[in-house]
Design a protein around this motif. Structure first.
Motif, PDB file in Angstrom:
ATOM      1  N   ILE A   1      -3.350  13.948   2.844  1.00 44.28           N
ATOM      2  CA  ILE A   1      -3.332  13.454   1.459  1.00 44.28           C
ATOM      3  C   ILE A   1      -3.455  14.609   0.469  1.00 44.28           C
ATOM      4  N   GLU A   2      -4.280  15.598   0.793  1.00 44.71           N
ATOM      5  CA  GLU A   2      -4.519  16.718  -0.118  1.00 44.71           C
ATOM      6  C   GLU A   2      -3.435  17.778  -0.043  1.00 44.71           C
TER       7      GLU A   2
ATOM      8  N   ASP B   1      -4.895   4.279   2.823  1.00 47.35           N
ATOM      9  CA  ASP B   1      -4.154   4.218   1.567  1.00 47.35           C
ATOM     10  C   ASP B   1      -4.272   5.549   0.838  1.00 47.35           C
ATOM     11  N   ARG B   2      -3.140   6.094   0.482  1.00 43.89           N
ATOM     12  CA  ARG B   2      -3.114   7.427  -0.128  1.00 43.89           C
ATOM     13  C   ARG B   2      -3.857   7.477  -1.465  1.00 43.89           C
ATOM     14  N   LYS B   3      -3.758   6.424  -2.243  1.00 48.56           N
ATOM     15  CA  LYS B   3      -4.339   6.437  -3.587  1.00 48.56           C
ATOM     16  C   LYS B   3      -5.855   6.251  -3.556  1.00 48.56           C
ATOM     17  N   THR B   4      -6.299   5.243  -2.816  1.00 46.88           N
ATOM     18  CA  THR B   4      -7.729   4.903  -2.828  1.00 46.88           C
ATOM     19  C   THR B   4      -8.497   5.527  -1.671  1.00 46.88           C
ATOM     20  N   ARG B   5      -7.748   6.026  -0.667  1.00 48.37           N
ATOM     21  CA  ARG B   5      -8.322   6.570   0.565  1.00 48.37           C
ATOM     22  C   ARG B   5      -9.081   5.506   1.372  1.00 48.37           C
TER      23      ARG B   5
ATOM     24  N   PHE C   1       0.840  -1.194   0.000  1.00 48.15           N
ATOM     25  CA  PHE C   1       0.000   0.000   0.000  1.00 48.15           C
ATOM     26  C   PHE C   1       0.883   1.254   0.000  1.00 48.15           C
ATOM     27  N   ASP C   2       0.285   2.391  -0.284  1.00 49.52           N
ATOM     28  CA  ASP C   2       0.950   3.689  -0.154  1.00 49.52           C
ATOM     29  C   ASP C   2       0.282   4.380   1.045  1.00 49.52           C
TER      30      ASP C   2
ATOM     31  N   THR D   1     -13.906   3.943   3.338  1.00 44.39           N
ATOM     32  CA  THR D   1     -12.920   4.957   2.978  1.00 44.39           C
ATOM     33  C   THR D   1     -12.909   6.085   4.005  1.00 44.39           C
TER      34      THR D   1
ATOM     35  N   GLU E   1      -7.310  13.083   5.464  1.00 37.15           N
ATOM     36  CA  GLU E   1      -7.660  13.695   4.176  1.00 37.15           C
ATOM     37  C   GLU E   1      -6.836  14.956   3.929  1.00 37.15           C
TER      38      GLU E   1
END
Length: 579
Positions: free
Chosen positions: A464-465, A396-400, A367-368, A431, A461
């Motif tokens: 990630i953003e 997970d950074r990509k899928t949240r 995972f990331d 998520t 969140e």
């Protein structure tokens, strides 16, 4: 009265957790079934997870671990008269004859050997405790706390006043519980030795694990992490436990280094097993023989986050699996989809709970991951009984997608409730958006209007953003106290002067205090350095300051996750300590 015809013969090997659940479920759905449980021990249907609490004295009598909530002793007579189930104790299964559908058993009291026929067979053989491959680990007075016999023997030694010092090898759940059991009630001088760098390494992020260690040390338990036990030697009734760094003396030694699934009978019968020696089962908990089922500590099940098969020996899982097996044997259809690895533990005054996987485990699984630390009151901040809760959330950074969560606090029920809510989302592939908007029942005596689980999702969140550039507590200490930090590193403390003063006095010009409410008027005082870290009590005010610095000054800075509350609770930067 006309004798009822037997519909099916069910033989269950093992009568602790899975076995009794299967037996009772089958009899409720099919009263005409003949159900026989056999176990090589005389103690059956007991709560093994309660052993540390019997040792501590919280549970006064060992029979309480074998009793129903209505104080009925779950012995063979109980199962025969109340459940309609036959039980044979002190009976060992030695072989499964699949072609004739028979089990070969030996009566351990008489030595008699016989064959018992079955229509359906259930393997509930449990697990065996690991012993370290070192000299002295097999000494009869080096305990593993794997059954009630060990528990009674330890309790009797304590009651006779024979134990003044103890060494617990292993800093996992059982190790921590046993350390408390010995130290809290009996006043034993306890040392815990763990081979990995932190306690509870498979369950907690490092700062949260250090909270547990610091709390145990405050309660008088000596904790030695990152040390390997090399030898256990007895000298005149006293044990010497030698590690790579020291030798510890003890009147009693307890090994709590995990368990291995018991699949010997299955292997001998030609059933499929896993590389770890567990019995392989499908989602209906059938083995490779459709007439043989297995459940509990002797099997592996899918992890719903990683997709891998895992061995999780827990009584709660065993009971749920027993119901599935019983339903299927009685002619119904039930499945056990898998686990998310939820777990909780009481350590002295702290309650902790986890679900899913840790950050390091997520990295290994490809995972990331992103990791958010949040510190917040478990009730409304103005309510008298509120306490701080320390939470880590991994996504997970990509899928949240949420991957795991951990919480610690003094109000253990509040911690467990929050983690359970996240566990429910994990099972459904939830998520961050689901958790951010998760509806939590609210009233000031029970929760905050914006609950900590919502805040944790929001924090993740923001990370990630790119709105919240963070630094974890461990890395913060390493960077700030590093030998080459020099003029490149500064801390902007946005707490009140009273809170910030000890750090300002200790670190001088490297620790600047500008209260958050004054920051907009004092932006010119914000140091322009390569590495600026913003600091507050929990990470919330420092996040606000971070956004203001970014907007008004166009500079980068990092928010210290968890702030002073987490760092102080974990003992990472004592205000009056040495660097």
């Amino acid at each position: 009265m006309k004798k009822r015809q037997v519909s099916r013969r069910v033989v269950i090997i093992g009568a602790v957790a899975v076995g009794p659940k299967v037996a009772c479920r089958v009899k409720r759905l099919d009263p005409n079934a003949h159900v026989l449980m056999i176990d090589q021990d005389e103690f059956i249907s007991y709560g093994g997870c309660g052993i540390p609490f019997f040792v501590s004295g919280d549970v006064s009598d060992v029979k309480e671990l074998m009793s129903t909530s209505f104080h009925m002793l779950r012995d063979p007579k109980f199962f025969r008269n109340v459940k309609g189930v036959e039980v044979r104790t002190r009976t060992r299964a030695t072989e499964i004859l699949r072609e004739t559908k028979e089990v070969v058993v030996e009566d351990l009291n008489t030595g008699k050997v016989e064959k018992i026929p079955y229509d359906y067979l259930v393997l509930a053989t449990g697990a065996t405790p690991r012993r370290l491959p070192i000299p002295g680990s097999d000494h009869p007075d080096v305990f593993t706390v794997s059954n009630l016999h060990d528990a009674v023997a330890i309790r009797e030694k304590l009651s006779r006043g024979e134990v003044g010092t103890a060494v617990v090898i292993g800093g996992g759940p059982i190790g921590c519980e046993m350390a408390e059991a010995l130290a809290d009630m009996w006043g034993v001088e306890v040392s815990v030795v763990e081979i990995l760098p932190t306690l509870l390494p498979a369950f907690l992020e490092p700062p949260l694990a250090r909270i547990v260690q610091k709390h145990m040390e405050e309660k008088g338990v000596s904790v030695y992490t990152g040390e390997t036990v090399e030898e256990i030697r007895e000298e005149n009734g006293t044990f010497r436990v030698k590690t790579g760094r020291r030798t510890l003396s003890a009147d009693i030694v307890i090994q709590a280094v995990g368990v291995n699934p018991r699949g010997e009978l299955a292997v001998k019968a030609g059933l499929m097993t896993t590389p770890k020696g567990a019995i392989a089962v499908n989602e209906r908990l059938q083995t490779s023989d459709p007439f043989i089922y297995a459940g509990g500590d002797c099997i592996e099940v899918p992890h719903l986050v990683t997709g891998r098969y895992v061995h999780i020996p827990m009584g709660s899982l065993a009971n749920r699996q027993g119901r599935v097996i019983g339903t299927n044997i009685a002619g119904g259809y039930a499945t056990f989809e898998g686990v998310v690895g939820s777990f909780c533990l009481k350590v002295f005054d702290l309650g902790l709970a986890t679900t899913g996987i840790t950050y390091e485990q997520a990295l290994k699984e490809g995972f990331d991951p992103v990791r958010a630390y949040v510190v917040q009151s478990d009730r409304a901040h103005f309510y008298p009984t509120q306490g701080l809760m320390y939470m880590a959330l991994i996504a997970d950074r990509k899928t949240r997608r949420i991957l795991g969560a951990q919480g610690i606090g003094k109000n253990g029920d509040a911690v467990v409730g929050r983690i359970n809510s996240i566990a429910a989302l994990l099972q459904l592939g939830g998520t961050l958006n689901h958790l951010s908007n998760l509806e939590i029942a609210y009233a000031p005596p029970f929760a905050s209007a914006m609950d900590i689980v919502n805040a944790a999702a929001n924090t993740a969140e923001n990370i990630i953003e790119g709105l919240n550039d963070t630094i974890d507590p461990d890395e913060f200490i390493e960077v700030f106290l590093g030998e080459d930090s020099g003029d490149r590193v500064r801390v902007l403390d946005v707490r009140s002067p009273v809170n910030a003063r000890p750090f300002v006095e200790r670190f001088g010009e490297r620790w600047i205090n500008i209260p958050q409410e004054e920051l907009l008027d004092r932006l010119a005082e914000v140091p322009e350095v390569e590495n600026l870290m913003v600091f507050c009590n929990s990470g919330l005010r420092s996040y606000e300051a971070l956004r203001q610095i970014s907007h008004h000054l166009g500079r980068k800075a990092r928010n210290v996750q968890g702030g002073a509350a987490l760092i102080k609770m974990a003992g990472l930067l004592p205000e009056n300590g040495d660097d």
